[in-house]
Design a protein around this motif. Structure first.
Motif, short mmCIF file in Angstrom:
data_model
loop_
_atom_site.label_atom_id
_atom_site.label_comp_id
_atom_site.label_asym_id
_atom_site.label_seq_id
_atom_site.Cartn_x
_atom_site.Cartn_y
_atom_site.Cartn_z
N ASN A 1 -137.96 -65.53 2.10
CA ASN A 1 -139.07 -66.48 2.10
C ASN A 1 -139.56 -66.70 0.68
N GLU A 2 -139.92 -67.95 0.38
CA GLU A 2 -140.40 -68.25 -0.97
C GLU A 2 -141.69 -67.51 -1.31
N ASP A 3 -142.43 -67.10 -0.29
CA ASP A 3 -143.67 -66.36 -0.54
C ASP A 3 -143.39 -64.94 -1.03
N ASP A 4 -142.15 -64.50 -0.87
CA ASP A 4 -141.80 -63.14 -1.25
C ASP A 4 -141.21 -63.03 -2.64
N VAL A 5 -141.09 -64.14 -3.34
CA VAL A 5 -140.52 -64.12 -4.69
C VAL A 5 -141.49 -64.78 -5.65
N ASP A 6 -141.48 -64.33 -6.88
CA ASP A 6 -142.35 -64.91 -7.91
C ASP A 6 -141.77 -66.18 -8.50
N ASP A 7 -140.46 -66.29 -8.44
CA ASP A 7 -139.77 -67.42 -9.04
C ASP A 7 -138.83 -68.04 -8.02
N MET A 8 -139.01 -69.33 -7.74
CA MET A 8 -138.14 -70.00 -6.79
C MET A 8 -136.67 -69.94 -7.20
N GLU A 9 -136.43 -69.80 -8.50
CA GLU A 9 -135.05 -69.75 -8.96
C GLU A 9 -134.33 -68.52 -8.41
N VAL A 10 -135.06 -67.43 -8.23
CA VAL A 10 -134.47 -66.22 -7.64
C VAL A 10 -134.02 -66.51 -6.22
N THR B 1 -130.96 -68.97 -6.24
CA THR B 1 -129.72 -68.32 -6.62
C THR B 1 -129.18 -67.47 -5.48
N ARG B 2 -130.08 -66.73 -4.85
CA ARG B 2 -129.68 -65.88 -3.73
C ARG B 2 -129.13 -66.73 -2.58
N ALA B 3 -129.81 -67.84 -2.30
CA ALA B 3 -129.36 -68.70 -1.21
C ALA B 3 -128.02 -69.35 -1.52
N ALA B 4 -127.82 -69.76 -2.77
CA ALA B 4 -126.56 -70.40 -3.15
C ALA B 4 -125.39 -69.43 -3.01
N GLU B 5 -125.59 -68.19 -3.43
CA GLU B 5 -124.53 -67.19 -3.32
C GLU B 5 -124.22 -66.88 -1.86
N GLU B 6 -125.27 -66.76 -1.05
CA GLU B 6 -125.05 -66.47 0.37
C GLU B 6 -124.36 -67.64 1.06
N ILE C 1 -130.78 -78.37 10.37
CA ILE C 1 -130.35 -76.98 10.46
C ILE C 1 -129.67 -76.68 11.79
N ASP C 2 -130.01 -77.43 12.85
CA ASP C 2 -129.38 -77.19 14.15
C ASP C 2 -127.89 -77.54 14.10
N ALA C 3 -127.54 -78.60 13.38
CA ALA C 3 -126.13 -78.96 13.22
C ALA C 3 -125.39 -77.88 12.43
N CYS C 4 -126.07 -77.31 11.42
CA CYS C 4 -125.46 -76.22 10.66
C CYS C 4 -125.24 -74.99 11.54
N GLU C 5 -126.21 -74.70 12.40
CA GLU C 5 -126.10 -73.53 13.27
C GLU C 5 -124.91 -73.66 14.21
N MET C 6 -124.65 -74.88 14.70
CA MET C 6 -123.50 -75.09 15.58
C MET C 6 -122.18 -74.75 14.89
N LEU C 7 -122.15 -74.95 13.56
CA LEU C 7 -120.94 -74.69 12.80
C LEU C 7 -120.90 -73.28 12.23
N GLY C 8 -121.95 -72.50 12.47
CA GLY C 8 -122.01 -71.14 11.94
C GLY C 8 -122.42 -71.08 10.49
N TRP C 9 -123.02 -72.16 10.00
CA TRP C 9 -123.40 -72.22 8.59
C TRP C 9 -124.89 -71.90 8.44
N ILE C 10 -125.24 -70.66 8.66
CA ILE C 10 -126.64 -70.24 8.61
C ILE C 10 -126.79 -69.15 7.56
N ILE C 11 -127.80 -69.29 6.73
CA ILE C 11 -128.11 -68.27 5.72
C ILE C 11 -129.57 -67.86 5.88
N ASP C 12 -129.89 -66.67 5.36
CA ASP C 12 -131.25 -66.16 5.42
C ASP C 12 -131.58 -65.49 4.09
N PRO C 13 -131.87 -66.30 3.05
CA PRO C 13 -132.10 -65.73 1.73
C PRO C 13 -133.48 -65.11 1.55
#
Length: 616
Positions: A161-170, A173-178, A147-159
């Protein structure tokens, strides 16, 4: 750099590299710093426009900014990272075809240091063009690790926490779109510099650059975000399964947590794949299997020797309603009789070793435009000395009307016990029905099957023989070296590829459509099912023992001590001992008190902690 036998290749320094001052570097000793090269000095690598994964020659690897006296990875990580003495260090087979990028710097898969950190998209552009990578069965690859290499390139997302969703698919999907949105914005400098995106960017960014009649292609694979991609190859279904060459978190084969050991292990796997499969890994295991097929196809097209299938083989238009798989895998369970458990002391599960891979290498598959035959023409074709590859419309007799063992499933999943069934079957099943009962068939004559129609192919042959041979030999290397990660990856490659033959949506690009071969997949499943039944009949003759359950190509038996139902041979397709457990009093009680097959299934799954991995 020459290595002594068994010595681990020096991969990287752990600390920030100390760059050699420019005034101390001569042209003879090292190439210029990548990020000091101006645009008009960067050599533009181009290759003829071709399908993804064209054949190329090996290319050299530049040296870039290398710190003087840098310590080896062994020296830095000794005592911190457990070593696998049985696994050799990375070779150089993937060098010139792939680069690994971490926050600390960039490296060849074999471990040579190339440059310092890539801290901007502009530098990434220069890295790609400077490296002059060539494809190897798949486009050249840049792997961004950590993730540090991604941060250097500006490729950071914040979809979230998995604890906040009932289904990992949600969350996925959110992370993929972001991620797509972030990359589309961040890649602007590369697009301005002449690169084009092939499809929406995601965990893999497909880039191409055309100069005149030549096109360069490169795939950027972003390791921290591979989990955002949904595909059955990756095992989603309330869990994260195999992520291609990166491995499986649930199986313990994913890359190490720390970036540098992760890059080292990734480099080893890339080199392994290039050496033993002759291709770089695709974005999914199925695509890797397809890349091996395409490499063979190109070789055969150039030489004019061997079968090179160039067209899709979709299911022909079938008269009558057809639902589900043409040749379903078997799934069957029975309630044991009390005396079957009297002397049994253990419950064992046997499984065909790499069953689908074995059948893929044995079978002759049809290709070309099929002919539609009716009535007498269809029956005449079936009577040929060698049954042509195709589909046959038959009437399967009621199971109760045949002299079949009642402690095995019916020979075909479409069969019913109490009534005949009209259905379509492959040539493999047609041959299986004509085999004697002792060999897994029903001893049918063609008149017993009432063939009314057929679709037969003008050409047939062992189109996947070399493909199966390459994967079989690679699998043996993985087994012999106890390389669990690569053994699992190879299993995902052939199972994923064969499984995706049925889905045209996987192969929409013109140069990929020949991978859509649902009848090949159906024939492979039918062959594995028939082979398993033949083995079960042999075991019954030799031991008097019958299975309680079969799923796909595995069989579960209650056995006394001294009886072994697995094969001695280590050849693919032979039965190997998969699981075993003591037949405890509680388990015997569960079997004897079971009211139906569902309760038998629950008892077996509980004792084997069934993980549905399979070995087909």
């Amino acid at each position: 750099m020459a290595l002594k036998k068994g010595e681990q290749f020096a991969l990287f320094e752990v600390d920030e590299p100390e760059v050699v001052p420019a005034e101390t570097v001569t042209a003879e000793s090292v190439q210029p710093s990548l990020f000091d090269v101006v645009d008009d000095e960067v050599p533009e690598h181009a290759q003829p426009e071709a399908e993804s994964g064209g054949e190329t020659a090996e290319s050299g690897t530049p040296d870039g900014n290398v710190a003087a006296g840098e310590p080896s990875l062994d020296e830095e990580l000794r005592g911190k990272v457990p070593t696998r003495a049985s696994l050799p260090p990375a070779g150089e087979s993937a060098d010139g075809h792939a680069i690994i990028v971490t926050a600390a710097g960039t490296y060849t898969p074999s471990g040579q240091v190339l440059t310092g950190p890539v801290d901007s998209v502009e530098k990434l552009d220069k890295l790609i063009r400077w490296a002059t990578l060539t494809p190897l069965g798949a486009p050249a690859q840049i792997w961004v690790v950590g993730i540090d290499a991604c941060e250097m390139l500006g490729w950071i997302i914040d979809p979230g926490n998995e604890d906040d969703v009932d289904d990992m698919e949600v969350l996925r999907t959110r992370a993929a779109e972001e991620l797509t949105g972030v990359l589309q914005a961040a890649l602007t400098p590369m697009l301005t510099a002449g690169w084009e995106l092939r499809g929406d960017p995601g965990h893999v960014v497909h880039l191409s650059r055309t100069t005149g009649k030549f096109t360069s292609m490169v795939d950027i694979v972003i390791e921290p975000y591979v989990w955002t991609y949904w595909n059955k190859d990756f095992g989603w279904g309330n869990r994260v399964g195999d992520m291609g060459i990166l491995g499986s978190p649930t199986a313990g084969t994913y890359l190490p947590d720390d970036d540098l050991p992760a890059a080292q292990e990734l480099g080893r796997r890339l080199a392994w794949c290039a050496q033993h499969l002759g291709v770089l890994p695709g974005p999914t295991p199925a695509r890797t299997g397809a890349a091996v097929v395409d490499k063979i196809k190109r070789e055969r097209t150039r030489s004019g020797k061997g079968i090179a299938v160039t067209e899709a083989g979709p299911v022909p238009p079938l008269d009558g309603e057809h639902r589900g798989d043409l040749e379903p895998a078997v799934g069957w369970t029975r309630v044991p009789e009390p005396d079957e458990l009297d002397d049994a002391t253990r419950l064992v599960s046997i499984d065909q070793r790499a069953a689908y891979l074995a059948s893929a290498g044995m079978l002759e598959f049809g290709y070309g435009k099929p002919r539609h035959l009716r009535a007498d023409d269809a029956r005449d074709a079936a009577e040929a000395t060698k049954t042509p590859f195709g589909l046959w419309h038959v009437t399967l007799p009621a199971g109760n009307m045949l002299a079949l063992p009642d402690k095995l499933p019916l020979p075909h999943p479409h069969m019913l016990a109490d009534q005949p069934v009209d259905t379509w079957i492959t040539s493999v099943s047609l041959d299986a029905f004509r085999a004697p009962v002792a060999d897994g068939g029903i001893g049918a004559e063609l008149d017993d099957l009432d063939i009314t129609e057929a679709w037969v192919y003008p050409e047939q042959g062992r189109a996947l023989d070399k493909w199966a041979k390459i994967l079989r030999e690679a699998r043996k290397v993985a087994v012999d070296t106890d390389d669990t990660a690569m053994k699992r990856f190879l299993g995902a490659c052939y199972k994923g590829y064969i499984g995706r033959m049925v889905n045209p949506d996987m192969w929409t690009a013109k140069q990929m459509q020949h991978h859509h071969q649902p009848l090949w997949r159906a024939a492979i499943i039918a062959h594995c099912r028939w082979r398993g039944r033949r083995v079960a009949m042999r075991i019954a003759r030799e031991t008097g023992r019958w299975p309680l359950r079969t799923v796909t190509d595995s069989w579960v038996y209650p056995l006394p001590e001294g009886i072994n139902v697995a094969d001695d041979s280590d050849a693919l397709g032979k039965m190997t001992l998969e699981k075993h457990a003591a037949l405890t009093d509680d388990l015997v009680a569960a079997f004897t008190e079971a009211r139906d097959t569902h309760e038998i299934n629950l008892a077996i799954k509980a004792v084997f902690a069934d993980d549905n991995e399979g070995n087909n």
